[in-house]
Write a protein that holds these residues in place. Structure first.
Motif, PDB file in Angstrom:
ATOM      1  N   MET A   1       0.852  -1.140   0.000  1.00 44.98           N
ATOM      2  CA  MET A   1       0.000   0.000   0.000  1.00 44.98           C
ATOM      3  C   MET A   1       0.916   1.226   0.000  1.00 44.98           C
ATOM      4  O   MET A   1       1.843   1.309   0.800  1.00 44.98           O
ATOM      5  CB  MET A   1      -0.886  -0.024   1.251  1.00 44.98           C
ATOM      6  CG  MET A   1      -1.768   1.172   1.394  1.00 44.98           C
ATOM      7  SD  MET A   1      -2.795   1.094   2.892  1.00 44.98           S
ATOM      8  CE  MET A   1      -3.780  -0.330   2.560  1.00 44.98           C
ATOM      9  N   ILE A   2       0.676   2.152  -0.931  1.00 41.62           N
ATOM     10  CA  ILE A   2       1.420   3.398  -0.973  1.00 41.62           C
ATOM     11  C   ILE A   2       0.490   4.506  -0.502  1.00 41.62           C
ATOM     12  O   ILE A   2      -0.556   4.739  -1.100  1.00 41.62           O
ATOM     13  CB  ILE A   2       1.941   3.700  -2.384  1.00 41.62           C
ATOM     14  CG1 ILE A   2       2.873   2.573  -2.858  1.00 41.62           C
ATOM     15  CG2 ILE A   2       2.669   5.048  -2.405  1.00 41.62           C
ATOM     16  CD1 ILE A   2       3.303   2.706  -4.305  1.00 41.62           C
ATOM     17  N   LEU A   3       0.875   5.147   0.586  1.00 42.35           N
ATOM     18  CA  LEU A   3       0.086   6.244   1.142  1.00 42.35           C
ATOM     19  C   LEU A   3       0.751   7.555   0.762  1.00 42.35           C
ATOM     20  O   LEU A   3       1.978   7.647   0.720  1.00 42.35           O
ATOM     21  CB  LEU A   3       0.028   6.132   2.665  1.00 42.35           C
ATOM     22  CG  LEU A   3      -0.435   4.795   3.222  1.00 42.35           C
ATOM     23  CD1 LEU A   3      -0.148   4.720   4.705  1.00 42.35           C
ATOM     24  CD2 LEU A   3      -1.895   4.606   2.947  1.00 42.35           C
ATOM     25  N   SER A   4      -0.045   8.561   0.491  1.00 46.40           N
ATOM     26  CA  SER A   4       0.522   9.885   0.216  1.00 46.40           C
ATOM     27  C   SER A   4      -0.461  10.948   0.674  1.00 46.40           C
ATOM     28  O   SER A   4      -1.667  10.753   0.633  1.00 46.40           O
ATOM     29  CB  SER A   4       0.826  10.055  -1.270  1.00 46.40           C
ATOM     30  OG  SER A   4      -0.351  10.092  -2.037  1.00 46.40           O
ATOM     31  N   TRP A   5       0.089  12.064   1.150  1.00 47.68           N
ATOM     32  CA  TRP A   5      -0.753  13.179   1.542  1.00 47.68           C
ATOM     33  C   TRP A   5       0.040  14.471   1.400  1.00 47.68           C
ATOM     34  O   TRP A   5       1.254  14.504   1.561  1.00 47.68           O
ATOM     35  CB  TRP A   5      -1.336  13.008   2.938  1.00 47.68           C
ATOM     36  CG  TRP A   5      -0.374  12.785   4.054  1.00 47.68           C
ATOM     37  CD1 TRP A   5       0.086  13.716   4.921  1.00 47.68           C
ATOM     38  CD2 TRP A   5       0.241  11.549   4.446  1.00 47.68           C
ATOM     39  NE1 TRP A   5       0.952  13.150   5.822  1.00 47.68           N
ATOM     40  CE2 TRP A   5       1.062  11.820   5.549  1.00 47.68           C
ATOM     41  CE3 TRP A   5       0.172  10.243   3.957  1.00 47.68           C
ATOM     42  CZ2 TRP A   5       1.815  10.823   6.173  1.00 47.68           C
ATOM     43  CZ3 TRP A   5       0.928   9.275   4.584  1.00 47.68           C
ATOM     44  CH2 TRP A   5       1.719   9.563   5.675  1.00 47.68           C
ATOM     45  N   ALA A   6      -0.674  15.524   1.066  1.00 45.56           N
ATOM     46  CA  ALA A   6      -0.059  16.827   0.818  1.00 45.56           C
ATOM     47  C   ALA A   6       0.460  17.442   2.110  1.00 45.56           C
ATOM     48  O   ALA A   6      -0.141  17.285   3.174  1.00 45.56           O
ATOM     49  CB  ALA A   6      -1.068  17.765   0.168  1.00 45.56           C
ATOM     50  N   GLN A   7       1.584  18.140   1.988  1.00 48.66           N
ATOM     51  CA  GLN A   7       2.185  18.867   3.105  1.00 48.66           C
ATOM     52  C   GLN A   7       2.353  20.322   2.682  1.00 48.66           C
ATOM     53  O   GLN A   7       2.940  20.593   1.642  1.00 48.66           O
ATOM     54  CB  GLN A   7       3.566  18.294   3.448  1.00 48.66           C
ATOM     55  CG  GLN A   7       3.538  16.865   3.926  1.00 48.66           C
ATOM     56  CD  GLN A   7       2.860  16.749   5.265  1.00 48.66           C
ATOM     57  OE1 GLN A   7       3.295  17.345   6.230  1.00 48.66           O
ATOM     58  NE2 GLN A   7       1.797  15.973   5.331  1.00 48.66           N
ATOM     59  N   MET A   8       1.829  21.231   3.456  1.00 50.68           N
ATOM     60  CA  MET A   8       2.011  22.658   3.183  1.00 50.68           C
ATOM     61  C   MET A   8       2.287  23.349   4.509  1.00 50.68           C
ATOM     62  O   MET A   8       1.400  23.472   5.342  1.00 50.68           O
ATOM     63  CB  MET A   8       0.788  23.254   2.502  1.00 50.68           C
ATOM     64  CG  MET A   8       0.621  22.797   1.070  1.00 50.68           C
ATOM     65  SD  MET A   8      -0.687  23.656   0.207  1.00 50.68           S
ATOM     66  CE  MET A   8       0.012  25.286   0.091  1.00 50.68           C
ATOM     67  N   HIS A   9       3.543  23.730   4.701  1.00 45.49           N
ATOM     68  CA  HIS A   9       3.962  24.408   5.913  1.00 45.49           C
ATOM     69  C   HIS A   9       4.738  25.662   5.518  1.00 45.49           C
ATOM     70  O   HIS A   9       5.060  25.864   4.356  1.00 45.49           O
ATOM     71  CB  HIS A   9       4.836  23.488   6.770  1.00 45.49           C
ATOM     72  CG  HIS A   9       4.164  22.209   7.134  1.00 45.49           C
ATOM     73  ND1 HIS A   9       3.214  22.129   8.122  1.00 45.49           N
ATOM     74  CD2 HIS A   9       4.280  20.959   6.628  1.00 45.49           C
ATOM     75  CE1 HIS A   9       2.787  20.878   8.218  1.00 45.49           C
ATOM     76  NE2 HIS A   9       3.426  20.150   7.316  1.00 45.49           N
ATOM     77  N   TYR A  10       5.096  26.443   6.490  1.00 48.12           N
ATOM     78  CA  TYR A  10       5.824  27.670   6.217  1.00 48.12           C
ATOM     79  C   TYR A  10       7.146  27.389   5.499  1.00 48.12           C
ATOM     80  O   TYR A  10       7.494  28.056   4.532  1.00 48.12           O
ATOM     81  CB  TYR A  10       6.092  28.422   7.523  1.00 48.12           C
ATOM     82  CG  TYR A  10       6.939  29.653   7.342  1.00 48.12           C
ATOM     83  CD1 TYR A  10       6.413  30.789   6.732  1.00 48.12           C
ATOM     84  CD2 TYR A  10       8.263  29.677   7.754  1.00 48.12           C
ATOM     85  CE1 TYR A  10       7.190  31.918   6.548  1.00 48.12           C
ATOM     86  CE2 TYR A  10       9.037  30.800   7.587  1.00 48.12           C
ATOM     87  CZ  TYR A  10       8.503  31.915   6.974  1.00 48.12           C
ATOM     88  OH  TYR A  10       9.269  33.025   6.790  1.00 48.12           O
ATOM     89  N   ASP A  11       7.888  26.380   5.942  1.00 48.22           N
ATOM     90  CA  ASP A  11       9.214  26.096   5.400  1.00 48.22           C
ATOM     91  C   ASP A  11       9.251  25.033   4.303  1.00 48.22           C
ATOM     92  O   ASP A  11      10.240  24.909   3.605  1.00 48.22           O
ATOM     93  CB  ASP A  11      10.154  25.647   6.516  1.00 48.22           C
ATOM     94  CG  ASP A  11      10.615  26.795   7.379  1.00 48.22           C
ATOM     95  OD1 ASP A  11      10.655  27.929   6.879  1.00 48.22           O
ATOM     96  OD2 ASP A  11      10.932  26.562   8.551  1.00 48.22           O
ATOM     97  N   VAL A  12       8.198  24.227   4.186  1.00 45.76           N
ATOM     98  CA  VAL A  12       8.250  23.098   3.253  1.00 45.76           C
ATOM     99  C   VAL A  12       6.868  22.826   2.670  1.00 45.76           C
ATOM    100  O   VAL A  12       5.853  23.002   3.330  1.00 45.76           O
ATOM    101  CB  VAL A  12       8.809  21.836   3.950  1.00 45.76           C
ATOM    102  CG1 VAL A  12       7.909  21.381   5.066  1.00 45.76           C
ATOM    103  CG2 VAL A  12       9.045  20.710   2.967  1.00 45.76           C
ATOM    104  N   GLU A  13       6.866  22.379   1.396  1.00 44.93           N
ATOM    105  CA  GLU A  13       5.616  21.910   0.808  1.00 44.93           C
ATOM    106  C   GLU A  13       5.912  20.820  -0.202  1.00 44.93           C
ATOM    107  O   GLU A  13       6.969  20.754  -0.789  1.00 44.93           O
ATOM    108  CB  GLU A  13       4.820  23.047   0.173  1.00 44.93           C
ATOM    109  CG  GLU A  13       5.319  23.555  -1.145  1.00 44.93           C
ATOM    110  CD  GLU A  13       4.365  24.581  -1.731  1.00 44.93           C
ATOM    111  OE1 GLU A  13       3.522  24.181  -2.550  1.00 44.93           O
ATOM    112  OE2 GLU A  13       4.475  25.751  -1.361  1.00 44.93           O
ATOM    113  N   GLY A  14       4.956  19.920  -0.348  1.00 40.88           N
ATOM    114  CA  GLY A  14       5.100  18.793  -1.259  1.00 40.88           C
ATOM    115  C   GLY A  14       4.172  17.673  -0.840  1.00 40.88           C
ATOM    116  O   GLY A  14       3.085  17.911  -0.327  1.00 40.88           O
TER     117      GLY A  14
END
Length: 74
Positions: A1-14
């Motif tokens: 199973m490949i899990l993925s979720w968006a990350q959006m923070h002040y210093d990093v996004e992806g």
């Protein structure tokens, strides 16, 4: 199973990725058992940091996971 979720923070996004590999279900089993092989695929962010560096996760597809498992002898 490949899990993925968006990350959006002040210093990093992806996108944060995690691979989990489970044993096949057995009769009467109420939960799946995660295999130790999952540890070979540490959760990693495919991200860009505000100060410049970028990190990429190699195992975004089933084919990439299968190739790595084969390379590891599974």
């Amino acid at each position: 199973m490949i899990l993925s979720w968006a990350q959006m923070h002040y210093d990093v996004e992806g996108t944060l990725y995690e691979v989990r590999i489970f044993d096949g279900p057995k009769p009467g089993q109420k939960a799946l058992t995660q295999l130790k092989a999952s540890r070979k695929f540490d959760a990693t962010c495919d991200c860009h940091w505000r100060d410049g560096p970028t990190k990429h996760f190699r195992f975004k597809t089933i084919a990439a996971v299968k190739a790595e498992l084969k390379r590891l002898g599974y």
